[in-house]
Motif scaffolding. Structure first.
Motif, PDB file in Angstrom:
ATOM      1  N   SER A 181       0.835  -1.207   0.000  1.00 41.84           N
ATOM      2  CA  SER A 181       0.000   0.000   0.000  1.00 41.84           C
ATOM      3  C   SER A 181       0.861   1.245   0.000  1.00 41.84           C
ATOM      4  N   THR A 182       1.981   1.201   0.703  1.00 43.08           N
ATOM      5  CA  THR A 182       2.879   2.360   0.746  1.00 43.08           C
ATOM      6  C   THR A 182       3.360   2.711  -0.654  1.00 43.08           C
ATOM      7  N   ASP A 183       3.786   1.707  -1.418  1.00 42.84           N
ATOM      8  CA  ASP A 183       4.256   1.942  -2.779  1.00 42.84           C
ATOM      9  C   ASP A 183       3.130   2.450  -3.664  1.00 42.84           C
ATOM     10  N   ILE A 184       1.930   1.905  -3.502  1.00 43.74           N
ATOM     11  CA  ILE A 184       0.795   2.351  -4.309  1.00 43.74           C
ATOM     12  C   ILE A 184       0.473   3.809  -4.022  1.00 43.74           C
ATOM     13  N   ARG A 185       0.472   4.197  -2.741  1.00 43.39           N
ATOM     14  CA  ARG A 185       0.188   5.600  -2.407  1.00 43.39           C
ATOM     15  C   ARG A 185       1.235   6.529  -3.022  1.00 43.39           C
ATOM     16  N   LEU A 186       2.497   6.100  -2.995  1.00 41.55           N
ATOM     17  CA  LEU A 186       3.574   6.902  -3.579  1.00 41.55           C
ATOM     18  C   LEU A 186       3.415   7.011  -5.087  1.00 41.55           C
ATOM     19  N   ARG A 187       3.082   5.916  -5.718  1.00 40.88           N
ATOM     20  CA  ARG A 187       2.897   5.922  -7.174  1.00 40.88           C
ATOM     21  C   ARG A 187       1.752   6.848  -7.574  1.00 40.88           C
ATOM     22  N   ILE A 188       0.655   6.788  -6.832  1.00 39.38           N
ATOM     23  CA  ILE A 188      -0.482   7.656  -7.136  1.00 39.38           C
ATOM     24  C   ILE A 188      -0.095   9.120  -6.954  1.00 39.38           C
ATOM     25  N   ASN A 189       0.620   9.403  -5.883  1.00 38.35           N
ATOM     26  CA  ASN A 189       1.058  10.775  -5.619  1.00 38.35           C
ATOM     27  C   ASN A 189       1.966  11.290  -6.733  1.00 38.35           C
ATOM     28  N   GLN A 190       2.731  10.385  -7.337  1.00 39.27           N
ATOM     29  CA  GLN A 190       3.654  10.760  -8.416  1.00 39.27           C
ATOM     30  C   GLN A 190       3.048  10.548  -9.798  1.00 39.27           C
ATOM     31  N   LYS A 191       1.748  10.236  -9.812  1.00 37.92           N
ATOM     32  CA  LYS A 191       0.997  10.048 -11.057  1.00 37.92           C
ATOM     33  C   LYS A 191       1.581   8.924 -11.918  1.00 37.92           C
ATOM     34  N   ILE A 192       1.998   7.832 -11.258  1.00 44.77           N
ATOM     35  CA  ILE A 192       2.494   6.633 -11.928  1.00 44.77           C
ATOM     36  C   ILE A 192       1.378   5.592 -11.930  1.00 44.77           C
ATOM     37  N   SER A 193       1.213   4.904 -13.043  1.00 44.64           N
ATOM     38  CA  SER A 193       0.129   3.930 -13.169  1.00 44.64           C
ATOM     39  C   SER A 193       0.225   2.823 -12.117  1.00 44.64           C
ATOM     40  N   CYS A 194      -0.937   2.429 -11.599  1.00 47.96           N
ATOM     41  CA  CYS A 194      -1.037   1.305 -10.654  1.00 47.96           C
ATOM     42  C   CYS A 194      -1.789   0.136 -11.282  1.00 47.96           C
ATOM     43  N   LYS A 195      -1.864   0.143 -12.601  1.00 52.90           N
ATOM     44  CA  LYS A 195      -2.546  -0.928 -13.311  1.00 52.90           C
ATOM     45  C   LYS A 195      -1.972  -2.274 -12.896  1.00 52.90           C
ATOM     46  N   ASN A 196      -2.841  -3.217 -12.625  1.00 48.40           N
ATOM     47  CA  ASN A 196      -2.485  -4.582 -12.225  1.00 48.40           C
ATOM     48  C   ASN A 196      -1.968  -4.702 -10.791  1.00 48.40           C
ATOM     49  N   LEU A 197      -1.948  -3.599 -10.049  1.00 49.66           N
ATOM     50  CA  LEU A 197      -1.568  -3.657  -8.641  1.00 49.66           C
ATOM     51  C   LEU A 197      -2.789  -3.736  -7.732  1.00 49.66           C
ATOM     52  N   LEU A 198      -3.912  -3.223  -8.218  1.00 52.93           N
ATOM     53  CA  LEU A 198      -5.169  -3.264  -7.478  1.00 52.93           C
ATOM     54  C   LEU A 198      -6.322  -3.258  -8.472  1.00 52.93           C
ATOM     55  N   PRO A 199      -7.502  -3.671  -8.062  1.00 48.65           N
ATOM     56  CA  PRO A 199      -8.618  -3.770  -8.999  1.00 48.65           C
ATOM     57  C   PRO A 199      -8.936  -2.443  -9.678  1.00 48.65           C
ATOM     58  N   ASP A 200      -9.405  -2.517 -10.915  1.00 54.32           N
ATOM     59  CA  ASP A 200      -9.705  -1.307 -11.686  1.00 54.32           C
ATOM     60  C   ASP A 200     -10.752  -0.441 -10.988  1.00 54.32           C
ATOM     61  N   ASN A 201     -11.749  -1.087 -10.348  1.00 59.07           N
ATOM     62  CA  ASN A 201     -12.786  -0.278  -9.698  1.00 59.07           C
ATOM     63  C   ASN A 201     -12.234   0.483  -8.491  1.00 59.07           C
ATOM     64  N   ILE A 202     -11.147  -0.022  -7.898  1.00 60.34           N
ATOM     65  CA  ILE A 202     -10.521   0.695  -6.796  1.00 60.34           C
ATOM     66  C   ILE A 202      -9.693   1.868  -7.331  1.00 60.34           C
ATOM     67  N   ILE A 203      -9.030   1.663  -8.459  1.00 60.22           N
ATOM     68  CA  ILE A 203      -8.309   2.767  -9.109  1.00 60.22           C
ATOM     69  C   ILE A 203      -9.286   3.885  -9.466  1.00 60.22           C
ATOM     70  N   GLN A 204     -10.439   3.513  -9.997  1.00 66.22           N
ATOM     71  CA  GLN A 204     -11.452   4.509 -10.354  1.00 66.22           C
ATOM     72  C   GLN A 204     -11.974   5.239  -9.122  1.00 66.22           C
ATOM     73  N   TYR A 205     -12.143   4.510  -8.026  1.00 68.65           N
ATOM     74  CA  TYR A 205     -12.606   5.133  -6.781  1.00 68.65           C
ATOM     75  C   TYR A 205     -11.571   6.126  -6.270  1.00 68.65           C
ATOM     76  N   ILE A 206     -10.306   5.745  -6.300  1.00 68.19           N
ATOM     77  CA  ILE A 206      -9.229   6.629  -5.848  1.00 68.19           C
ATOM     78  C   ILE A 206      -9.189   7.895  -6.700  1.00 68.19           C
ATOM     79  N   ASP A 207      -9.334   7.736  -8.006  1.00 62.97           N
ATOM     80  CA  ASP A 207      -9.347   8.903  -8.905  1.00 62.97           C
ATOM     81  C   ASP A 207     -10.550   9.792  -8.631  1.00 62.97           C
TER      82      ASP A 207
END
Length: 215
Positions: A181-207
């Protein structure tokens, strides 16, 4: 064989495939039919999440929706103060009775710090611990009292988990899922794709709610 219940605790900030795939593999390894997520509201042994609890809970619900293996225990969200794992497990034990096998799932990283938990040595009086692998964690490198405790209570025969109500530690041999989760939060903060790290519906919710952009 006793009735068996498995609980998976964590902040799930956010829930990701490392969580989901690990416990699915664990369920397959031990033939577990149901795993109950036990999300933390205000965890006692780590820095509180900056993400509002209702967002973490919503993401968890969306991630496991319609999967018959999973359900969620919301009890920590009904308590508006810090919840120690031992106290929660005591309540679960009282509800399920003495002749039920209860297992609590954690990662090796959490086990590494378990000596910092409130009354950590009481955990095995209440449940078994099922430990999922994490990168760069070996129990040989743990704090001395933790290592002694692990070596004393570790088992290699999985049948014991289902025939004893509590008291043992099982190290799972499932594949290592190197997602955090730490890496995912960092990637999102840096606008790096998290595709295949978590479900697409969760990526959409975060966005949608602009989560983790200032983590």
């Amino acid at each position: 064989m006793l009735n068996f219940y498995a609980f998976f605790g964590g902040t799930f900030d956010p829930i990701h495939y490392g969580h989901i795939n690990s416990v699915k593999a664990l369920a397959n390894e031990l033939t577990i039919k149901k795993i109950t997520f036990l999300p933390n509201h205000l965890p006692s042994h780590r820095i509180p999440s900056k993400t509002p609890s209702y967002h973490r809970l919503k993401m968890l619900k969306y991630a496991i929706d319609n999967d018959p293996l999973f359900d969620i225990d919301f009890r920590e969200f009904e308590i508006n103060h810090v919840c120690q794992t031992v106290k929660i497990l005591k309540k679960i034990r009282m509800e399920l009775g003495k002749k039920t096998s209860i297992a609590f799932i954690i990662g090796k990283d959490a086990l590494f710090d378990i000596h910092l938990w409130y009354k950590w040595q009481d955990l095995l009086k209440l449940c078994h611990l099922l430990v999922c692998p994490r990168l760069n964690f070996s129990h040989k490198n743990y704090e001395h009292s933790t290592k002694i405790w692990i070596d004393k209570n570790r088992i290699y025969n999985k049948d014991i988990i289902f025939n004893k109500s509590h008291g043992y530690i099982w190290f799972s041999k499932i594949p290592l899922y190197n997602i955090s989760s730490t890496d995912i939060r960092l990637r999102i903060n840096q606008k790096i794709s998290c595709k295949n790290l978590l479900p697409d519906n969760i990526i959409q919710y975060i966005d949608r709610f602009n989560l983790y952009c200032n983590s």
